[in-house]
Enzyme design. Structure first.
Site, PDB file in Angstrom:
ATOM      1  N   ASP A   1      46.841 -28.258  27.642  1.00 42.11           N
ATOM      2  CA  ASP A   1      45.509 -28.156  27.055  1.00 42.11           C
ATOM      3  C   ASP A   1      44.498 -28.368  28.179  1.00 42.11           C
ATOM      4  O   ASP A   1      44.847 -28.831  29.259  1.00 42.11           O
ATOM      5  CB  ASP A   1      45.345 -29.216  25.960  1.00 42.11           C
TER       6      ASP A   1
ATOM      7  N   ASP B   1      51.550 -32.171  19.449  1.00 42.40           N
ATOM      8  CA  ASP B   1      52.229 -31.710  20.664  1.00 42.40           C
ATOM      9  C   ASP B   1      53.736 -31.988  20.665  1.00 42.40           C
ATOM     10  O   ASP B   1      54.451 -31.482  21.530  1.00 42.40           O
ATOM     11  CB  ASP B   1      51.610 -32.367  21.905  1.00 42.40           C
TER      12      ASP B   1
ATOM     13  N   ASN C   1      88.858 -38.344  54.289  1.00 42.96           N
ATOM     14  CA  ASN C   1      87.970 -38.097  53.158  1.00 42.96           C
ATOM     15  C   ASN C   1      87.008 -39.258  52.925  1.00 42.96           C
ATOM     16  O   ASN C   1      85.810 -39.053  52.700  1.00 42.96           O
ATOM     17  CB  ASN C   1      88.815 -37.849  51.904  1.00 42.96           C
TER      18      ASN C   1
END
Length: 855
Positions: free
Chosen positions: A331, A599, A688
């Site tokens: 708005d 809204d 890893n």
């Protein structure tokens, strides 16, 4: 206590019986009694959800199938005499899980603290005083004070009400608000929709005010009993869908490589247990197990950074949506304007100043009990008028279809209906107008109607927001105001308001446009007012659509029109929602900024719902993001932060699909020609975990300005193509390492495994400095923590073979010549990856440009 009222239609019980059962009175509970009841009844939550303890959350990490298989296989190896193997694998798995848990747990706690900062609160009467508490702390027996815009926190009986209307479509499907008032309904009012004296959790107040006695909380409420059936998980975002597809891609590749390794090792008659452990370790190396942690930590860090800029994130996934947003619907009030509305003019039908218009407008705004708009506040603040002679009889609350509010007043001599609302609706309801006060009236004909319209159109063109004021006499015995009374009205005049443009709005909108975010103004105001504001702020008007035009289009036609318009004026809530859904159907990521009762549907429908801290409860509850300042600048900062967050998550994904994947692919390929395992399972796991440690600071890393310049989404074809370009380069250098180890250094099994461990760890860690930026890695500086961690991991990998710990893992010290060769190979590798990366991005940008031109 929650069951004190019993089950079934508790609203049929006498109020005195409920008060006795709940041991409460008109002063409310004491703070001590409320605390005691909260302990007994539990929090007022629709789901009886108990948060897992930290230990329970930690243990759930071990449910990962790969972790379970790895631990079981290593335990079997312990029974066959490989105890050291078992201990090493168990330690590495524990370290990896702990690393993941600690980071994600801290991120979750930080995000929860932010959510609580903007949680919806209820106003209660305790110890005879008004207090605000979180909705979760409301208990049976509490007295709740409700007004327009509030979410009702618990099921309860109405004690007092003043024009109290509630929207309860969530439970009953009723499309219109229903009035609630004290009293006992008829004995057959056993359904919720017949309970005119009761309110229910999760419904919302449309107008009026009330006091209610809490009878049921939490899972005992009507909505709590059906919460699982009426609540749905929000649809997955584009980013969530992308990460799932990424996970599926990696899983398929992992399964293929693992099956390949097992098949090859079986053909060469290698030990089955060692081969199985090797295959599982390979799967662990390929799995992006840190991805959930990296996503959570990066999003939580983004939320904390946004909080410093006065933007609170309620749902972490919304950060990425905010970064991907390419259309913002909002708005104009408070966004393009200062939201400091003042009443500037009050004029009659001929455009002359009129105190009569001001008096009628004041009476309407003063006695209205719905959620007062800024226009009502401007009327009441303009001038004090004595209304003590008047008493309110009834009210027809404002709604977004009628766009007006009516109050029925009585001064003992006359009964008057005063109506205030949108000019085009009010003037069409008038059959007469005041010429010189109420006693001199003339009929409204087509010419007068046209003159009235020209008058308010002229005011709107000057930037004024306009309300029309009208009235009519009704009989003194007229008991209620109803919508059908709003006919044959007498037109009094117009009230004109000015809301000055926000000086900073034009620059911020321009910055959002440069950042790839288009602004669509979606307003209930007139197109003339909106266009006037846009002209003042130098905002180009590409196209205008009104609510009437939208109503005449079906969804397919609307989708074609929404692209060409950026002003949507005189729209009601359902039309706002249609505009947002049409934009989403066109492939846009849509944000919606709103703060009113009307809204909430649009906030739900948008990809990212944005509200402000001063919004009504309904809007705050529906929003994903809360702005502590109603300012587009903080929103622009939030958009850029969302893009930084996405860019850092992408760094980890790109790493997992390039160098890391290339190394694991090489490992599987080496099984074809090596008479031994290219790397022991424990060595793969160590590789890893060290690699994972080097990646932990990624959420802290800086992001190049080019990465936040435009919206981005997770593109699987982009990731797959990047993997196919960079991954093979890593594999080529791995096979070059094999040649060096086997031919140049004539390495045995242990030296080969050591050399490849060092080389693979070094290349896959250092390549992050190439992949983390699309530009020159020497100009784009990584965060010091990422640099320090990565270099530390590379150093550990190089030094480890010379330590007792290295011997424990099966490493042997390589000759000095190996490190000279390694340095040359790593430099060459990084240079080639940089060249390939630049060529890849050039081709990608050319394709993007061609797609935009053709689109």
């Amino acid at each position: 206590m929650a069951d004190a009222a019993g089950g079934g239609a508790w609203w049929l019980q006498p109020l005195s019986a409920l008060q006795a059962a709940l041991a409460t009175d008109v002063a409310g509970l004491s703070a001590g009694e409320a605390s005691s009841r909260l302990s007994r009844c539990g929090p007022n939550l629709f789901r009886d959800h108990q948060e897992q303890s930290a230990l329970a959350q930690f243990l759930t990490r071990f449910k990962n199938p790969l972790v379970i298989v790895l631990l079981v296989a290593s335990a079997i190896s312990a029974f066959t005499g490989e105890v050291a193997n078992f201990l090493i694998i168990s330690f590495i798995v524990l370290l990896s899980v702990t690393l993941d848990f600690v980071q994600e747990y801290r991120a979750g706690k930080a995000a929860e603290r932010l959510r609580l900062a903007v949680s919806v609160r209820a106003t209660l009467l305790r110890d005879g005083k008004h207090v605000e508490v979180p909705v979760a702390e409301v208990v049976p027996g509490d007295i709740v004070l409700l007004s327009a815009g509030d979410l009702i926190p618990a099921d309860g009986m109405v004690l007092e009400a003043r024009d109290f209307f509630v929207k309860q479509a969530l439970l009953t499907g009723e499309p219109y608000p229903v009035e609630k008032k004290p009293g006992t309904p008829s004995a057959d009012a056993t359904d919720i929709q017949d309970a005119a004296n009761a309110v229910f959790a999760g419904t919302s107040v449309i107008s009026g005010s009330a006091r209610t006695l809490v009878v049921k909380t939490g899972t005992g409420t009507a909505i709590g009993a059906i919460a699982d059936s009426i609540s749905r998980q929000p649809p997955p975002t584009a980013f969530e869908i992308g990460t799932r597809r990424f996970g599926m891609l990696i899983m398929r590749l992992t399964v293929l490589l693992v099956l390949f390794v097992l098949l090859v090792n079986a053909m060469f008659h290698k030990p089955w247990l060692e081969s199985f452990l090797f295959a599982v370790a390979l799967a662990v190396g390929l799995t992006p197990e840190l991805l959930p942690m990296v996503v959570s930590v990066t999003l939580a860090r983004g939320a904390l950074r946004m909080a410093k800029k006065r933007v609170i994130v309620k749902r972490l996934a919304a950060i990425q949506n905010l970064g991907s947003m390419d259309v913002l619907c909002t708005d104009k009030t408070g966004t393009l304007t200062e939201a400091k509305i003042q009443l500037e003019r009050h004029v009659d039908a001929r455009g002359k100043p009129s105190e009569r218009v001001l008096e009628l407008a004041y009476l309407n705004s003063f006695f209205e009990t719905g959620l007062r708009s800024p226009l009502d506040e401007a009327i009441l603040n303009h001038q004090h008028i004595d209304v003590s002679a008047w008493q309110k009889v009834d009210e027809v609350p404002f709604d977004f279809e009628r766009r007006r509010v009516s109050v029925l007043l009585d001064d003992g001599k006359t009964r008057l209906l005063v109506v205030k609302g949108a000019p085009d609706d009010i003037v069409s309801l008038c059959t007469a107008y005041e010429e010189q006060g109420a006693d001199h009236q003339s009929s409204v004909d087509d010419a007068v109607l046209e003159r009235m319209r020209a008058q308010y159109h002229g005011l709107e063109s000057e930037g004024f927001r306009v309300l029309a004021i009208a009235w009519r006499h009704v009989p003194l015995d007229h008991p209620h105001a109803v919508i059908s009374d709003e006919t044959t009205l007498v037109f009094a005049g117009f009230a004109a308001f000015l809301d000055p443009p926000k000086a900073s709005a034009g620059a911020v909108l321009a910055a959002l446009s440069v950042s790839g975010v288009a602004i669509k103004i979606v307003s209930g105001d007139s197109e003339r007012v909106t266009q006037h504001i846009c002209a003042k702020l130098n905002i180009p008007v590409l196209g205008v659509m009104t609510g009437n035009e939208i109503a005449q289009l079906d969804d397919h036609a609307l989708r074609a029109r929404v692209e060409t318009a950026n002003l949507f004026c005189r729209v009601n809530p359902s039309q706002k929602d249609r505009v947002i859904l049409a934009l989403k159907a066109r492939g846009h990521v849509v944000g919606y900024l709103g703060d009113g009762i009307n809204d909430a549907p649009s906030l739900h429908s948008a990809d990212v719902g944005i509200s402000v801290d001063s919004a009504v409860d309904v809007a705050k509850e529906a929003a994903d993001i809360i702005l502590l300042d109603h300012d587009l600048q903080v929103l622009h900062d939030g958009v850029l932060e969302g893009r930084r967050t996405f860019a850092n998550i992408m760094k980890y994904i790109m790493m997992g699909t390039s160098s890391n994947f290339g190394n694991m692919f090489s490992m599987a390929g080496a099984s074809l020609f090596l008479p031994f395992l290219p790397m022991l399972p424990t060595q793969i796991l160590l590789n890893n975990i060290l690699y994972d440690i080097s990646e932990v600071p990624i959420p802290l890393d800086e992001v190049d300005s080019g990465e936040v310049r435009s919206p981005r989404v997770l593109d699987m074809s982009f990731i797959r193509n990047f993997m196919l370009v960079i991954g093979p380069i890593s594999s080529v250098f791995d096979f070059l390492t094999f040649y060096v180890m086997l031919v140049v250094l004539d390495a045995n099994e242990m030296l080969f495994q050591t050399g490849w461990f060092v080389e693979s760890l070094t290349t896959q860690v250092l390549v992050i400095f190439i992949i983390r930026t699309r530009g020159n890695p020497l100009r784009s500086r990584a965060h010091p923590a990422l640099t320090a961690t990565s270099l530390a991991v590379v150093t550990i990998g190089a030094v480890l073979p010379f330590t007792p710990v290295g011997a424990f893992f099966g490493f042997v010290p390589p000759p000095a010549k190996f490190y000279f060769i390694l340095a040359a190979m790593v430099v060459t590798y990084l240079v080639i990856v940089e060249a390939a990366k630049r060529r890849f991005y050039r081709r990608f940008q050319n394709r993007e440009r061609a797609a935009r031109i053709s689109g």
